[in-house]
Design an enzyme around this catalytic site. Structure first.
Site, PDB file in Angstrom:
ATOM      1  N   LYS A  62      -9.168  -1.053   0.995  1.00 45.85           N
ATOM      2  CA  LYS A  62      -8.436  -2.163   1.801  1.00 45.85           C
ATOM      3  C   LYS A  62      -9.303  -2.086   3.326  1.00 45.85           C
ATOM      4  O   LYS A  62      -9.530  -0.946   3.695  1.00 45.85           O
ATOM      5  CB  LYS A  62      -7.476  -2.559   1.934  1.00 45.85           C
ATOM      6  CG  LYS A  62      -6.647  -1.347   2.667  1.00 45.85           C
ATOM      7  CD  LYS A  62      -5.079  -1.665   3.165  1.00 45.85           C
ATOM      8  CE  LYS A  62      -4.321  -1.803   2.009  1.00 45.85           C
ATOM      9  NZ  LYS A  62      -2.630  -1.659   2.269  1.00 45.85           N
TER      10      LYS A  62
ATOM     11  N   LYS B 144      -5.426  -7.064  -5.946  1.00 45.18           N
ATOM     12  CA  LYS B 144      -4.170  -7.588  -5.716  1.00 45.18           C
ATOM     13  C   LYS B 144      -4.478  -8.591  -4.394  1.00 45.18           C
ATOM     14  O   LYS B 144      -5.219  -8.095  -3.356  1.00 45.18           O
ATOM     15  CB  LYS B 144      -3.159  -6.577  -5.222  1.00 45.18           C
ATOM     16  CG  LYS B 144      -3.658  -5.594  -4.140  1.00 45.18           C
ATOM     17  CD  LYS B 144      -2.691  -4.644  -4.085  1.00 45.18           C
ATOM     18  CE  LYS B 144      -3.375  -3.540  -3.140  1.00 45.18           C
ATOM     19  NZ  LYS B 144      -2.870  -2.063  -3.126  1.00 45.18           N
TER      20      LYS B 144
HETATM   21  O1  LIG Z   1      -1.518   0.412   0.234  1.00 44.23           O
HETATM   22  C1  LIG Z   1      -0.878   0.663   1.229  1.00 44.23           C
HETATM   23  C2  LIG Z   1       0.130  -0.236   1.608  1.00 44.23           C
HETATM   24  O2  LIG Z   1      -0.339  -1.410   1.879  1.00 44.23           O
HETATM   25  C3  LIG Z   1       0.896   0.605   2.643  1.00 44.23           C
HETATM   26  O3  LIG Z   1       0.134   0.527   3.788  1.00 44.23           O
HETATM   27  P1  LIG Z   1       0.793   1.409   4.903  1.00 44.23           P
HETATM   28  O4  LIG Z   1       1.343   2.582   4.655  1.00 44.23           O
HETATM   29  O5  LIG Z   1      -0.068   1.362   6.155  1.00 44.23           O
HETATM   30  O6  LIG Z   1       1.971   0.221   5.400  1.00 44.23           O
END
Ligand SMILES: O=C[C@H](O)COP(=O)(O)O
Length: 243
Positions: free
Chosen positions: A34, A89
């Protein structure tokens, strides 16, 4: 496949192929791609995702975040869907909460290549995300037999999943899904110290980005020691001796 009796596995989100080695060295079980500067489920460019797939080289499955759902989501993801991904997703921030919502998501799922499963994502902070409430998303996932469900937070402002849902409420969401064989991941600003409060739940994955990065900053680099700390915490909290 959901396997609620096992120690939960660890999904680590990377933003670039250069982070893969650190995530795998730390023990990541699934590499997610991401672009954190683009939001909770910000899509990385397809060539970035392809480079991550190459760097992982089949050692663990790879998933990709593709942004928030829109009517053009599949077209925007055209090149991503050419890749050997295990999951994709989209988030449902801004998704119209109409009585018959979801037909377009089902159609998108029908159009995915056979090797890719679609993760249905619910935001615990659904009010501020203007998203579909988690209980409805979970019911939809179960009704239409989605392969996987992620409970995350949309706004990454330092608040975490537990600021929006108590462990009992999370259990009420995910246990019916796991009983139906749906793989469940929990994320949303989680840190190893939150595992104690969640150890009664046994999700299939904990999904992390910020706490796996240097300084707990989502846009910093993955730190293998932080990933290893997550793995050790999960192993200790969910070992058979503690069940
Ligand atoms: O895939 C990871 C999730 O979106 C959680 O990300 P985060 O730990 O930065 O909230």
């Amino acid at each position: 496949m959901s396997n609620p009796k096992n120690t939960p596995q660890l999904l680590v989100s990377v933003r670039h192929a250069s982070e893969v080695a650190a995530a795998l060295e730390g023990g990541a079980d699934l590499i997610d791609v991401k672009e954190p500067s683009r939001g909770a489920l910000g899509a990385a460019e397809a060539d970035v995702v392809a480079a991550v797939v190459d760097a992982v080289a089949g050692r663990v499955p790879v998933s990709a975040a593709l942004g928030e759902w829109s009517e053009h989501a599949l077209v925007h993801a055209h090149w991503h869907l050419e890749l050997p991904l295990r999951y994709v997703k989209w988030g449902l921030s801004g998704y119209p909460h109409t009585p018959g919502w979801g037909e377009d998501l089902l159609e998108a799922r029908r159009q995915l290549p056979a090797h890719i499963d679609m993760v249905l994502v619910a935001y615990a902070d659904w009010g501020r995300a203007k998203a579909i409430p988690p209980l409805e998303v979970a019911r939809f996932a179960r009704r239409y037999r989605f392969a996987a469900f992620l409970l995350d937070t949309c706004v990454k402002d330092g608040k975490c999943l537990l600021d929006f849902l108590k462990p009992e409420a999370i259990a009420g969401l995910i246990e019916p899904l796991q009983n139906a064989g749906i793989t469940v991941a929990l994320g949303g600003g989680l840190r190893p110290e939150h595992v104690k409060a969640l150890r009664g739940l046994r999700p299939d994955y904990f999904a992390v980005r910020a706490s796996a990065c240097a300084g707990s900053k989502r846009t910093a680099l993955i730190d293998p020691h932080r990933v290893r700390k997550w793995k050790e915490t999960l192993a200790a909290a969910f070992s058979p001796a503690r069940s």
